[in-house]
Design an enzyme around this catalytic site. Structure first.
Site, PDB file in Angstrom:
ATOM      1  N   TYR A 100      -1.320  -1.100  10.607  1.00  0.00           N
ATOM      2  CA  TYR A 100      -1.599  -1.640   9.265  1.00  0.00           C
ATOM      3  C   TYR A 100      -0.390  -1.396   8.360  1.00  0.00           C
ATOM      4  O   TYR A 100       0.108  -2.322   7.699  1.00  0.00           O
ATOM      5  CB  TYR A 100      -2.865  -0.976   8.687  1.00  0.00           C
ATOM      6  N   SER A 129       0.834  -1.215   0.000  1.00  0.00           N
ATOM      7  CA  SER A 129       0.000   0.000   0.000  1.00  0.00           C
ATOM      8  C   SER A 129       0.863   1.257   0.000  1.00  0.00           C
ATOM      9  O   SER A 129       1.999   1.249   0.503  1.00  0.00           O
ATOM     10  CB  SER A 129      -0.854  -0.029   1.269  1.00  0.00           C
ATOM     11  N   LYS A 164       2.454  -4.054   6.531  1.00  0.00           N
ATOM     12  CA  LYS A 164       2.840  -4.100   5.107  1.00  0.00           C
ATOM     13  C   LYS A 164       4.361  -3.997   4.961  1.00  0.00           C
ATOM     14  O   LYS A 164       4.966  -4.701   4.137  1.00  0.00           O
ATOM     15  CB  LYS A 164       2.153  -2.967   4.325  1.00  0.00           C
TER      16      LYS A 164
HETATM   17  P1  NAD Z   1     -10.849  -6.671   0.989  1.00  0.00           P
HETATM   18  O1  NAD Z   1     -11.038  -6.628   2.473  1.00  0.00           O
HETATM   19  O2  NAD Z   1     -12.000  -6.334   0.126  1.00  0.00           O
HETATM   20  O3  NAD Z   1     -10.282  -8.098   0.543  1.00  0.00           O
HETATM   21  C1  NAD Z   1      -9.420  -8.861   1.355  1.00  0.00           C
HETATM   22  C2  NAD Z   1      -9.955 -10.281   1.369  1.00  0.00           C
HETATM   23  O4  NAD Z   1      -9.091 -11.089   2.155  1.00  0.00           O
HETATM   24  C3  NAD Z   1     -11.348 -10.365   1.977  1.00  0.00           C
HETATM   25  O5  NAD Z   1     -12.194 -11.091   1.119  1.00  0.00           O
HETATM   26  C4  NAD Z   1     -11.122 -11.111   3.287  1.00  0.00           C
HETATM   27  O6  NAD Z   1     -12.239 -11.905   3.639  1.00  0.00           O
HETATM   28  C5  NAD Z   1      -9.886 -11.932   2.976  1.00  0.00           C
HETATM   29  N1  NAD Z   1      -9.066 -12.292   4.149  1.00  0.00           N
HETATM   30  C6  NAD Z   1      -8.535 -11.473   5.078  1.00  0.00           C
HETATM   31  N2  NAD Z   1      -7.841 -12.191   5.972  1.00  0.00           N
HETATM   32  C7  NAD Z   1      -7.923 -13.499   5.580  1.00  0.00           C
HETATM   33  C8  NAD Z   1      -7.414 -14.724   6.102  1.00  0.00           C
HETATM   34  N3  NAD Z   1      -6.686 -14.760   7.203  1.00  0.00           N
HETATM   35  N4  NAD Z   1      -7.691 -15.873   5.431  1.00  0.00           N
HETATM   36  C9  NAD Z   1      -8.435 -15.847   4.298  1.00  0.00           C
HETATM   37  N5  NAD Z   1      -8.943 -14.726   3.767  1.00  0.00           N
HETATM   38  C10 NAD Z   1      -8.695 -13.563   4.414  1.00  0.00           C
HETATM   39  O7  NAD Z   1      -9.613  -5.718   0.670  1.00  0.00           O
HETATM   40  P2  NAD Z   1      -9.103  -5.191  -0.744  1.00  0.00           P
HETATM   41  O8  NAD Z   1      -9.453  -3.759  -0.843  1.00  0.00           O
HETATM   42  O9  NAD Z   1      -9.500  -6.120  -1.805  1.00  0.00           O
HETATM   43  O10 NAD Z   1      -7.549  -5.273  -0.482  1.00  0.00           O
HETATM   44  C11 NAD Z   1      -6.756  -6.370  -0.920  1.00  0.00           C
HETATM   45  C12 NAD Z   1      -5.321  -6.149  -0.487  1.00  0.00           C
HETATM   46  O11 NAD Z   1      -4.860  -4.898  -0.979  1.00  0.00           O
HETATM   47  C13 NAD Z   1      -5.111  -6.087   1.034  1.00  0.00           C
HETATM   48  O12 NAD Z   1      -3.885  -6.716   1.314  1.00  0.00           O
HETATM   49  C14 NAD Z   1      -5.025  -4.603   1.330  1.00  0.00           C
HETATM   50  O13 NAD Z   1      -4.251  -4.351   2.470  1.00  0.00           O
HETATM   51  C15 NAD Z   1      -4.332  -4.093   0.072  1.00  0.00           C
HETATM   52  N6  NAD Z   1      -4.618  -2.671  -0.230  1.00  0.00           N
HETATM   53  C16 NAD Z   1      -5.902  -2.267  -0.439  1.00  0.00           C
HETATM   54  C17 NAD Z   1      -6.146  -0.926  -0.746  1.00  0.00           C
HETATM   55  C18 NAD Z   1      -7.546  -0.434  -0.993  1.00  0.00           C
HETATM   56  O14 NAD Z   1      -7.740   0.793  -1.067  1.00  0.00           O
HETATM   57  N7  NAD Z   1      -8.543  -1.270  -1.165  1.00  0.00           N
HETATM   58  C19 NAD Z   1      -5.095  -0.009  -0.811  1.00  0.00           C
HETATM   59  C20 NAD Z   1      -3.807  -0.469  -0.589  1.00  0.00           C
HETATM   60  C21 NAD Z   1      -3.568  -1.815  -0.310  1.00  0.00           C
HETATM   61  C1  UD1 Z   2      -7.276   5.036   3.524  1.00  0.00           C
HETATM   62  C2  UD1 Z   2      -6.303   4.478   4.487  1.00  0.00           C
HETATM   63  C3  UD1 Z   2      -5.205   3.771   3.696  1.00  0.00           C
HETATM   64  C4  UD1 Z   2      -5.812   2.639   2.864  1.00  0.00           C
HETATM   65  C5  UD1 Z   2      -6.865   3.265   1.961  1.00  0.00           C
HETATM   66  C6  UD1 Z   2      -7.601   2.221   1.202  1.00  0.00           C
HETATM   67  C7  UD1 Z   2      -6.429   5.978   6.410  1.00  0.00           C
HETATM   68  C8  UD1 Z   2      -5.713   7.026   7.176  1.00  0.00           C
HETATM   69  N1  UD1 Z   2      -5.795   5.566   5.291  1.00  0.00           N
HETATM   70  O1  UD1 Z   2      -6.565   5.865   2.664  1.00  0.00           O
HETATM   71  O2  UD1 Z   2      -4.213   3.246   4.513  1.00  0.00           O
HETATM   72  O3  UD1 Z   2      -4.810   2.009   2.093  1.00  0.00           O
HETATM   73  O4  UD1 Z   2      -7.823   3.978   2.763  1.00  0.00           O
HETATM   74  O5  UD1 Z   2      -8.391   1.434   2.029  1.00  0.00           O
HETATM   75  O6  UD1 Z   2      -7.483   5.487   6.803  1.00  0.00           O
HETATM   76  N2  UD1 Z   2     -12.329  11.652   3.187  1.00  0.00           N
HETATM   77  C9  UD1 Z   2     -13.319  12.549   3.529  1.00  0.00           C
HETATM   78  N3  UD1 Z   2     -14.516  12.048   3.930  1.00  0.00           N
HETATM   79  C10 UD1 Z   2     -14.782  10.712   4.010  1.00  0.00           C
HETATM   80  C11 UD1 Z   2     -13.764   9.793   3.650  1.00  0.00           C
HETATM   81  C12 UD1 Z   2     -12.543  10.303   3.253  1.00  0.00           C
HETATM   82  O7  UD1 Z   2     -13.130  13.764   3.483  1.00  0.00           O
HETATM   83  O8  UD1 Z   2     -15.900  10.322   4.404  1.00  0.00           O
HETATM   84  C13 UD1 Z   2     -11.045  12.187   2.697  1.00  0.00           C
HETATM   85  C14 UD1 Z   2      -9.850  11.730   3.506  1.00  0.00           C
HETATM   86  O9  UD1 Z   2      -9.609  12.625   4.545  1.00  0.00           O
HETATM   87  C15 UD1 Z   2      -8.752  11.733   2.427  1.00  0.00           C
HETATM   88  C16 UD1 Z   2      -9.490  11.363   1.138  1.00  0.00           C
HETATM   89  O10 UD1 Z   2     -10.859  11.667   1.392  1.00  0.00           O
HETATM   90  O11 UD1 Z   2      -8.224  13.029   2.278  1.00  0.00           O
HETATM   91  C17 UD1 Z   2      -9.360   9.901   0.773  1.00  0.00           C
HETATM   92  O12 UD1 Z   2      -9.727   9.099   1.893  1.00  0.00           O
HETATM   93  P1  UD1 Z   2      -9.839   7.503   1.813  1.00  0.00           P
HETATM   94  O13 UD1 Z   2     -10.698   7.125   0.673  1.00  0.00           O
HETATM   95  O14 UD1 Z   2     -10.243   7.014   3.169  1.00  0.00           O
HETATM   96  O15 UD1 Z   2      -8.386   7.023   1.430  1.00  0.00           O
HETATM   97  P2  UD1 Z   2      -6.976   7.251   2.181  1.00  0.00           P
HETATM   98  O16 UD1 Z   2      -7.088   8.171   3.325  1.00  0.00           O
HETATM   99  O17 UD1 Z   2      -5.986   7.589   1.133  1.00  0.00           O
END
Ligand code: NAD
Ligand code: UD1
Length: 338
Positions: A152, A128, A156
């Site tokens: 978190y 991330s 990572k």
């Molecule tokens: P998500 O929560 O939608 O998907 C994660 C999946 O992993 C879920 O289906 C959950 O049930 C499963 N899971 C978690 N722990 C498990 C375990 N111990 N055994 C089996 N299954 C398990 O999240 P996502 O948004 O799809 O994110 C996927 C990956 O990307 C994660 O590693 C997250 O940290 C990373 N990531 C996500 C974002 C984002 O904005 N969505 C940003 C940066 C990094």
């Molecule tokens: C957040 C997580 C980040 C994670 C990512 C995806 C935090 C501090 N960071 O990122 O680690 O990888 O989500 O899951 O939680 N905002 C509003 N109103 C809202 C929601 C968000 O103003 O209701 C603003 C936030 O302050 C930020 C921007 O929108 O400036 C984006 O927020 P968000 O979508 O939560 O993403 P990140 O903060 O980048």
């Protein structure tokens, strides 16, 4: 005909995993999902099966249970792994640090150990942008010093380092993908973002306001040193991100690269800019209230994307209007989620 390669998707029922599943199918792979549905709904599987018109290979289980992971490798001849499964809420990680660290780290260790036993050495890892912590200089390149600001992010960084450790001992080939802010859904709008946990990200919250489920959006802070005082992020369409995984997989299949790559668009948009774009595509007024800053938020972050282009020959294709349109389509066609 050559047999399709089996790719194990840990967390494949989640938001990014389910979309990547479809990109892999389109590219001739045979993805296998292992998920315990901690943060995803089983309906995802029905929807994926409906789209691809056949049954999915699914293992329901927790990757922190070693036996379950070993059984998955026993059952299928796994060629490579894309490791999505993790807990991902920053806020929750602060109050449940050991819960987060153990799930995210033990899960990875079990996967690597099974890979070593079954002589599978290719892995793409979901990292991330939060590994960069709070940086002043933008854009952030992969060489930027990593710093965690919450458990978190710490999990990572530790997982990234574990992959480095195993590079020599298990002859591992890995690509660490550092995602920025994925939004939107698959073009069918049959799959999208619908976690079990509370929606905390910006885009799903805007969508809820647009559809009338929430009266207003809380805007967290308007005096950051950014274009209009609100937080700036690098939003990327989920299908561009999914395609980035296919590019990464192809890269490690051909070459033994072990490195980290940003997946973003290289452009930052403020909360107000996103609100305006969403209003344009939805035709709805997005009411908002200015609220205090959210703890742990960085003012601004966007990616340096040169390495992704150079190493993966990948770049994002969809712009912010298309991303908002996609998010709105998912909301309209699935008002109650899955
Ligand atoms: P998500 O929560 O939608 O998907 C994660 C999946 O992993 C879920 O289906 C959950 O049930 C499963 N899971 C978690 N722990 C498990 C375990 N111990 N055994 C089996 N299954 C398990 O999240 P996502 O948004 O799809 O994110 C996927 C990956 O990307 C994660 O590693 C997250 O940290 C990373 N990531 C996500 C974002 C984002 O904005 N969505 C940003 C940066 C990094
Ligand atoms: C957040 C997580 C980040 C994670 C990512 C995806 C935090 C501090 N960071 O990122 O680690 O990888 O989500 O899951 O939680 N905002 C509003 N109103 C809202 C929601 C968000 O103003 O209701 C603003 C936030 O302050 C930020 C921007 O929108 O400036 C984006 O927020 P968000 O979508 O939560 O993403 P990140 O903060 O980048």
């Amino acid at each position: 005909m050559k047999a399709k390669k089996n790719v194990l998707l840990t967390g494949g029922a989640g938001y990014i995993g389910s979309h990547t599943f479809l990109s892999l199918i389109e590219n001739g792979y045979n993805p296998i999902i292992i998920d315990n549905f901690h943060n995803s709904k089983k309906e995802v599987i029905n929807r994926l099966e409906h789209i691809i018109k056949c049954k999915i290979n699914l293992i329901e289980g927790d990757i922190c249970e070693r036996e379950i992971v070993l059984k998955a490798f026993e059952k299928f001849d796994i060629s490579s792994v894309i490791h999505f499964a993790a807990f991902k809420s920053v806020e929750e990680s602060v109050t449940k640090a050991s819960y987060y660290l153990s799930n995210n780290i033990i899960g990875l260790l079990n996967i690597i150990e099974a890979m070593r036993i079954f002589k599978c050495n290719k892995i793409v890892f979901s990292s991330s942008a939060c590994v960069y912590g709070d940086k002043e200089e933008m854009p952030v390149s992969e060489d930027t010093h990593r710093k965690f600001v919450n458990p978190y992010g710490q999990s990572k960084i530790i997982c990234e380092d574990i992959l480095e450790t195993y590079k020599n001992s298990a002859d591992l080939r890995y690509l660490i993908l550092r995602y920025f802010n994925p939004i939107g859904c698959h073009e069918s709008a049959m799959i999208g973002e619908d976690p079990k946990s509370e929606l905390s990200n910006l885009m799903p919250n805007i969508a809820q306001v647009a559809i009338g489920k929430k009266p207003y959006l809380e805007v967290f802070g308007n005096d950051y040193n950014t274009i209009d005082g609100t937080g700036v992020r690098d939003y990327i369409h989920i299908m561009d991100l999914a395609d980035g995984h296919v590019a990464a997989l192809k890269k490690i299949e051909i070459e033994g690269v072990n490195t980290s790559i940003n997946l973003g668009t290289g452009k930052g948009y403020s909360v107000f800019e996103i609100i305006r774009a969403y209003e344009k595509v939805s035709g709805k007024k997005i009411e908002y209230k200015l609220c205090p800053k959210r703890s742990g938020d960085v003012p601004i972050i966007f990616a340096d994307i040169k390495k992704a282009k150079k190493v993966l020959n990948w770049n994002s294709k969809r712009d912010i209007i298309e991303m908002c349109r996609s998010s709105w389509q998912w909301q309209l066609e699935n008002p109650d989620g899955y």
